[in-house]
Design an enzyme around this catalytic site. Structure first.
Site, PDB file in Angstrom:
ATOM      1  N   LYS A 126     -15.382 -47.662   1.433  1.00 47.20           N
ATOM      2  CA  LYS A 126     -15.829 -47.288   0.086  1.00 47.20           C
ATOM      3  C   LYS A 126     -14.747 -46.417  -0.555  1.00 47.20           C
ATOM      4  O   LYS A 126     -14.042 -45.693   0.150  1.00 47.20           O
ATOM      5  CB  LYS A 126     -17.125 -46.458   0.176  1.00 47.20           C
ATOM      6  CG  LYS A 126     -18.325 -47.211   0.729  1.00 47.20           C
ATOM      7  CD  LYS A 126     -19.171 -47.770  -0.414  1.00 47.20           C
ATOM      8  CE  LYS A 126     -20.363 -48.551   0.113  1.00 47.20           C
ATOM      9  NZ  LYS A 126     -21.346 -47.701   0.786  1.00 47.20           N
ATOM     10  N   HIS A 129     -14.262 -41.056  -3.865  1.00 50.88           N
ATOM     11  CA  HIS A 129     -14.554 -40.635  -5.242  1.00 50.88           C
ATOM     12  C   HIS A 129     -14.479 -39.124  -5.396  1.00 50.88           C
ATOM     13  O   HIS A 129     -14.224 -38.388  -4.435  1.00 50.88           O
ATOM     14  CB  HIS A 129     -15.896 -41.211  -5.695  1.00 50.88           C
ATOM     15  CG  HIS A 129     -17.055 -40.766  -4.855  1.00 50.88           C
ATOM     16  ND1 HIS A 129     -17.542 -39.484  -4.885  1.00 50.88           N
ATOM     17  CD2 HIS A 129     -17.815 -41.448  -3.961  1.00 50.88           C
ATOM     18  CE1 HIS A 129     -18.554 -39.386  -4.051  1.00 50.88           C
ATOM     19  NE2 HIS A 129     -18.735 -40.562  -3.473  1.00 50.88           N
ATOM     20  N   HIS A 132     -16.256 -36.723  -2.981  1.00 47.80           N
ATOM     21  CA  HIS A 132     -15.558 -36.480  -1.714  1.00 47.80           C
ATOM     22  C   HIS A 132     -14.375 -35.551  -1.919  1.00 47.80           C
ATOM     23  O   HIS A 132     -14.008 -34.797  -1.026  1.00 47.80           O
ATOM     24  CB  HIS A 132     -15.106 -37.809  -1.095  1.00 47.80           C
ATOM     25  CG  HIS A 132     -16.250 -38.634  -0.594  1.00 47.80           C
ATOM     26  ND1 HIS A 132     -16.477 -39.924  -1.001  1.00 47.80           N
ATOM     27  CD2 HIS A 132     -17.251 -38.337   0.267  1.00 47.80           C
ATOM     28  CE1 HIS A 132     -17.568 -40.386  -0.404  1.00 47.80           C
ATOM     29  NE2 HIS A 132     -18.061 -39.434   0.363  1.00 47.80           N
TER      30      HIS A 132
END
Ligand code: ARG
Length: 577
Positions: A126, A129, A132
């Site tokens: 993933k 973003h 994080h």
């Protein structure tokens, strides 16, 4: 040493109360006429059975309080006000900073007490973003803060590398995966097929069954599925490593969720033996009524494990492995309930270390004026944010270099822009209390006069350039203990010094509350106070050599303090700009 402690010691000697009890009570008066420190005597009136103003009067007249570092001691109402000799103060504080350099504010309180800091913890396959990014920046800073206080720190990255979605990814990759694309931009390709899987699944329920079967094969260790999963994991990690390198972050341990999955049966056995596992609607749960929490699910009705059980296994593993003093989880506030449940299950099972487990939450990330051409739909990827920040910083620095004709080379401008641009993003995450939502705005975060990383870095670089210029003229900062330092006794010089003296306290408070912003604030106050001094004093134009040397010593201590502060925040500085 902060003179607050000296004042506390005098008060302790005069009152018989321990100085550690008094230190918290000492205030810094809002007005200069009321001295540099004030002690509110009402805190003693109960135990001494006297009115505060009487106590204040007695204390102010007590010869014990007539110490050589004090200019005068005065009673005003129920307060004793302390006026310190500014030159003495400045000399003592600056000597310590000049002597210790970047070791200033280090402490040994943490010796032998291992602190685990879990942060970042992105999900394999993933995009990384901005949420994080928030945990990464906070956790990185908290790790450095604890290290500064002498704690051995273990940085843990609890990767999201497990769960049913990997069954979907394996299925999707076999159907539509492009090996070249996977190697070129792993996360982009994995996201593409994941999204496709969800679209196709709506039309073809057979896909759901195949995904479930592939996950089962993966869990049971079937080679083909394990290999594919491993490849997704390795390639994602490689991509994350680019971000970590750029931010200067490293980890000691990448044990993700998958690492703990085979440790769950032991957790289930343990909870069973202790009679804590209850059957509820087919699932196995631990009831947490006495903690006023909903039950914590340990095994789902189909027997598969969940996030919480992996976290319980992980906490037990961490304690066995590290005997931690603290186990810190830097994870968004929406997961607060999850962590309360996990810690409560551990407590209920009799593990006293549960009280040393701490969830450090943080708010949401929002954007004021940013138009992003994001690659990944509506989520904002850190990479894009950094790229744009560095590009905008480059424009500013380039224009400035041309304007001032600094003669900086293109590669130097690029290097500086990289550090300042990334620093600007990092600072935005740590400038306010972590639980507040963050709003990114280019105008604000790249304002060289604002409460920003560029401002701090610029102040540092400018002070360094003064020191360089002085050195060219053969003038150097006064050394520690030099009598010249007594010459620094103006309000402005005192104000800067006082903020520098408070740095060690700010670091301790930041550690206790897991709040890097306390260091950001202290550092930016030092920079601001220094700029006020700098704008009103021409450091190198005076006539008195000793005075110049003393002011250069102040300059040097400011550089050291900004270097320490920014380093604790994870921000790189530059020598010129
Ligand atoms: N991977 C999770 C996420 O991205 C965060 C993991 C938090 N750490 C933990 N021990 N549960 O939301």
């Amino acid at each position: 040493m902060d003179f607050k402690y000296k004042v506390a010691e005098l008060l302790s000697e005069a009152s018989g109360i321990s100085s550690s009890d008094l230190i918290e009570k000492i205030e810094i008066p809002p007005q200069r006429e009321l001295g540099d420190y004030a002690f509110p005597c009402f805190v003693l009136s109960k135990s001494l059975r006297k009115a505060p103003h009487q106590i204040a009067g007695d204390l102010a007249a007590n010869p014990i309080l007539q110490a050589p570092f004090l200019e005068k001691v005065q009673q005003v109402g129920g307060y004793v006000n302390f006026f310190i000799k500014k030159g003495e103060y400045v000399k003592e504080v600056l000597s310590e900073v000049l002597f210790e350099g970047e070791q200033y504010a280090r402490s040994s309180e943490g010796e032998g007490k291992t602190v685990l800091v879990e942060f970042s913890s992105p999900n394999i396959a993933k995009p990384f973003h901005v949420g994080h990014a928030f945990t990464t920046v906070l956790g990185h800073s908290i790790s450095r803060i604890y290290e500064k206080l002498g704690y051995p720190v273990v940085r843990m990255n609890h990767l999201g590398d497990y769960g049913t979605q990997f069954g979907k990814l394996i299925t999707a990759f076999r159907l539509w995966g492009d090996v070249d694309a996977l190697h070129e931009a792993p996360i982009k390709e994995l996201l593409r097929i994941y999204v496709k899987f969800h679209d196709e699944e709506k039309k073809n329920p057979d896909l759901t069954l195949r995904a479930r079967e592939n996950f089962r094969l993966l869990e049971s260790g079937n080679e083909a599925e394990v290999n594919l999963w491993n490849e997704f994991r390795e390639l994602s990690l490689k991509e994350f490593a680019l971000i970590y390198d750029r931010l200067g972050v490293r980890f000691d341990n990448y044990n993700g969720e998958s690492y703990y999955s085979d440790k769950i049966p032991a957790v289930v056995d343990m909870l069973n033996e202790k009679g804590l596992l209850i059957e509820s609607e087919g699932a196995k749960v631990v009831m947490l009524d006495e903690y006023k929490l909903p039950p914590c699910i340990i095994l789902k009705s189909d027997g598969t494990t969940i996030y919480a059980s992996r976290d319980i296994a992980a906490a037990l593993y961490r304690y066995d492995t590290y005997h931690f003093h603290k186990n810190i989880y830097v994870v968004g506030t929406p997961q607060a309930l999850h962590f309360r449940q996990v810690f409560s299950v551990l407590d209920k099972a009799g593990y006293t270390f549960s009280k040393d487990c701490v969830h450090v939450g943080f708010g949401l990330v929002k954007f004021a004026d940013m138009k992003f051409s994001t690659r990944e739909g509506n989520i904002i990827v850190l990479d894009d944010l950094l790229k744009e920040s560095v590009a905008k910083t480059y424009d500013i620095i380039k224009a400035n270099a041309e304007l001032r004709n600094t003669g900086m080379s293109e590669s130097e401008i690029r290097e500086i822009s990289e550090k300042v641009g990334i620093g600007a993003v990092i600072y935005t995450f740590v400038k306010s209390g972590r639980e507040r939502d963050i709003v990114f705005s280019w105008d604000e975060m790249l304002d060289f006069e604002g409460d920003t990383a560029p401002y701090l870095i610029y102040t540092y670089a400018r002070s360094r350039s003064i020191l360089r210029k002085a050195a060219e003229q053969g003038i150097f900062p006064a050394p520690p203990e030099s009598e010249s330092l007594l010459l620094l006794s103006t309000e402005e010089e005192f104000a800067v010094t006082r903020l520098i003296a408070e740095m060690p306290d700010a670091i301790k408070r930041a550690a206790q509350s897991y709040e890097p912003f306390m260091i950001a604030r202290q550092t930016s106050q030092i920079a601001r106070a220094f700029n006020r001094f700098y704008n009103n004093t021409s450091i190198l134009n005076g006539t008195d050599l000793h005075e110049k040397e003393a002011r250069l010593a102040l300059c040097s201590a400011v550089c050291t303090s900004i270097a320490i502060g920014t380093n604790l925040l994870g921000i790189d500085i530059v020598e010129r700009m």
